[in-house]
Design a protein around this motif. Structure first.
Motif, PDB file in Angstrom:
ATOM      1  N   SER A 269       0.819  -1.227   0.000  1.00  0.00           N
ATOM      2  CA  SER A 269       0.000   0.000   0.000  1.00  0.00           C
ATOM      3  C   SER A 269       0.844   1.265   0.000  1.00  0.00           C
ATOM      4  CB  SER A 269      -0.933   0.019   1.216  1.00  0.00           C
ATOM      5  OG  SER A 269      -1.826  -1.058   1.158  1.00  0.00           O
TER       6      SER A 269
ATOM      7  N   ALA B  15      -5.091  -0.339  -0.370  1.00  0.00           N
ATOM      8  CA  ALA B  15      -5.389   0.176   0.972  1.00  0.00           C
ATOM      9  C   ALA B  15      -6.618  -0.497   1.559  1.00  0.00           C
ATOM     10  CB  ALA B  15      -5.591   1.688   0.923  1.00  0.00           C
ATOM     11  N   VAL B  16      -7.648  -0.699   0.753  1.00  0.00           N
ATOM     12  CA  VAL B  16      -8.872  -1.354   1.237  1.00  0.00           C
ATOM     13  C   VAL B  16      -8.582  -2.812   1.597  1.00  0.00           C
ATOM     14  CG1 VAL B  16     -11.176  -2.122   0.543  1.00  0.00           C
ATOM     15  CG2 VAL B  16     -10.438   0.209   0.038  1.00  0.00           C
TER      16      VAL B  16
ATOM     17  N   GLY C 210      -6.256  -6.525   7.969  1.00  0.00           N
ATOM     18  CA  GLY C 210      -5.653  -6.170   9.249  1.00  0.00           C
ATOM     19  C   GLY C 210      -4.178  -5.825   9.173  1.00  0.00           C
TER      20      GLY C 210
ATOM     21  N   PRO D  36      -2.797  -0.172   9.502  1.00  0.00           N
ATOM     22  CA  PRO D  36      -3.528   0.558  10.541  1.00  0.00           C
ATOM     23  C   PRO D  36      -4.543   1.528   9.924  1.00  0.00           C
ATOM     24  CG  PRO D  36      -1.147   0.686  10.896  1.00  0.00           C
ATOM     25  CD  PRO D  36      -1.365   0.052   9.567  1.00  0.00           C
ATOM     26  N   THR D  37      -5.561   1.859  10.672  1.00  0.00           N
ATOM     27  CA  THR D  37      -6.648   2.687  10.155  1.00  0.00           C
ATOM     28  C   THR D  37      -6.157   4.032   9.628  1.00  0.00           C
ATOM     29  OG1 THR D  37      -8.166   1.651  11.716  1.00  0.00           O
ATOM     30  CG2 THR D  37      -8.885   3.713  10.727  1.00  0.00           C
ATOM     31  N   GLY D  38      -5.307   4.723  10.368  1.00  0.00           N
ATOM     32  CA  GLY D  38      -4.812   6.033   9.925  1.00  0.00           C
ATOM     33  C   GLY D  38      -4.021   5.937   8.637  1.00  0.00           C
ATOM     34  N   SER D  39      -3.175   4.937   8.540  1.00  0.00           N
ATOM     35  CA  SER D  39      -2.402   4.745   7.312  1.00  0.00           C
ATOM     36  C   SER D  39      -3.308   4.388   6.152  1.00  0.00           C
ATOM     37  CB  SER D  39      -1.356   3.646   7.504  1.00  0.00           C
ATOM     38  OG  SER D  39      -0.417   4.016   8.483  1.00  0.00           O
ATOM     39  N   ALA D  40      -4.297   3.541   6.407  1.00  0.00           N
ATOM     40  CA  ALA D  40      -5.222   3.143   5.346  1.00  0.00           C
ATOM     41  C   ALA D  40      -5.988   4.349   4.816  1.00  0.00           C
ATOM     42  CB  ALA D  40      -6.187   2.073   5.856  1.00  0.00           C
ATOM     43  N   ILE D  41      -6.400   5.245   5.705  1.00  0.00           N
ATOM     44  CA  ILE D  41      -7.113   6.450   5.268  1.00  0.00           C
ATOM     45  C   ILE D  41      -6.193   7.323   4.414  1.00  0.00           C
ATOM     46  CG2 ILE D  41      -8.154   8.614   6.061  1.00  0.00           C
ATOM     47  CD1 ILE D  41      -9.262   7.016   8.467  1.00  0.00           C
TER      48      ILE D  41
ATOM     49  N   ARG E 229      -6.396  -2.936   4.784  1.00  0.00           N
ATOM     50  CA  ARG E 229      -7.165  -2.634   6.000  1.00  0.00           C
ATOM     51  C   ARG E 229      -8.094  -3.793   6.335  1.00  0.00           C
ATOM     52  NH1 ARG E 229      -6.923  -1.866  10.541  1.00  0.00           N
ATOM     53  NH2 ARG E 229      -8.830  -1.365  11.593  1.00  0.00           N
ATOM     54  N   ALA E 230      -8.720  -4.373   5.322  1.00  0.00           N
ATOM     55  CA  ALA E 230      -9.621  -5.500   5.560  1.00  0.00           C
ATOM     56  C   ALA E 230      -8.849  -6.707   6.093  1.00  0.00           C
ATOM     57  CB  ALA E 230     -10.350  -5.874   4.279  1.00  0.00           C
TER      58      ALA E 230
END
Length: 188
Positions: free
Chosen positions: A87, A149-150, A156, A159-164, A153-154
């Motif tokens: 990602s 990224a999706v 695991g 991390p959420t912040g990095s994925a956003i 994140r799915a």
């Protein structure tokens, strides 16, 4: 000439002229006339394309700066990068390609305006074609970034912040490419 039509013509003016800078063929685009038509029809019609292009540009520039300056900050703080799979690589690539697209298109527009302010109505310097192609590549890289990224994140892994951040970076590059295709900056 009127006083003595048989005398040799005075060529001092044409001989003192410099050779004009010509481009053949220009990168033709209808971006400026389309935006001007929207402006004169109703200025509110420029809000959507302005937000579309502006958002894509700002997010791409911020992402590029973060990817460029981030390693320096991590090095100074002694932090390490979290493993997030591909990602980050795709996000870095899409941000870099989007910024390179903006630089090439901007330089071509500036060169065109330097030659003649009215020439931008018909197109840009030929180097803009490279920016148009690079913009399409940035859009593809952006789409891959969003998918990566999706998925990350799915799964695991991200991390959420990095994925956003990765998602927004990819979306910005894809948004820039779609803006270019929609508003007449495509290489086709």
């Amino acid at each position: 000439f009127y006083d003595d039509p048989y005398a040799a013509p005075d060529l001092s003016c044409p001989e003192s002229m410099e050779e004009p800078e010509l481009w053949a063929p220009m990168f033709t685009t209808n971006l400026v006339p389309k935006l001007a038509a929207e402006f004169f029809e109703d200025k509110k019609n420029l809000v959507v394309p302005g937000a579309w292009a502006g958002g894509s540009i700002v997010i791409s520039l911020v992402a590029f700066l973060m990817f460029t300056l981030g390693p320096i900050g991590r090095w100074l703080n002694g932090n390490r990068l979290a493993a997030v799979g591909p990602s980050r690589t795709w996000a870095r690539l899409s941000a870099t390609l989007a910024v390179a697209t903006l630089v090439i298109i901007g330089a071509a527009a500036a060169a065109t305006i330097e030659v003649s302010e009215l020439a931008i109505l018909f197109g840009m310097a030929p180097s803009a074609r490279y920016g148009a192609w690079l913009g399409l590549v940035a859009g593809v890289a952006g789409l891959i970034t969003v998918i990566s990224a999706v998925r990350g994140r799915a799964g695991g892994k991200v991390p959420t912040g990095s994925a956003i951040g990765f998602f927004l970076t990819g979306l910005a590059a894809f948004g820039l490419a779609s803006f270019m295709l929609t508003w007449g900056l495509s290489p086709f």
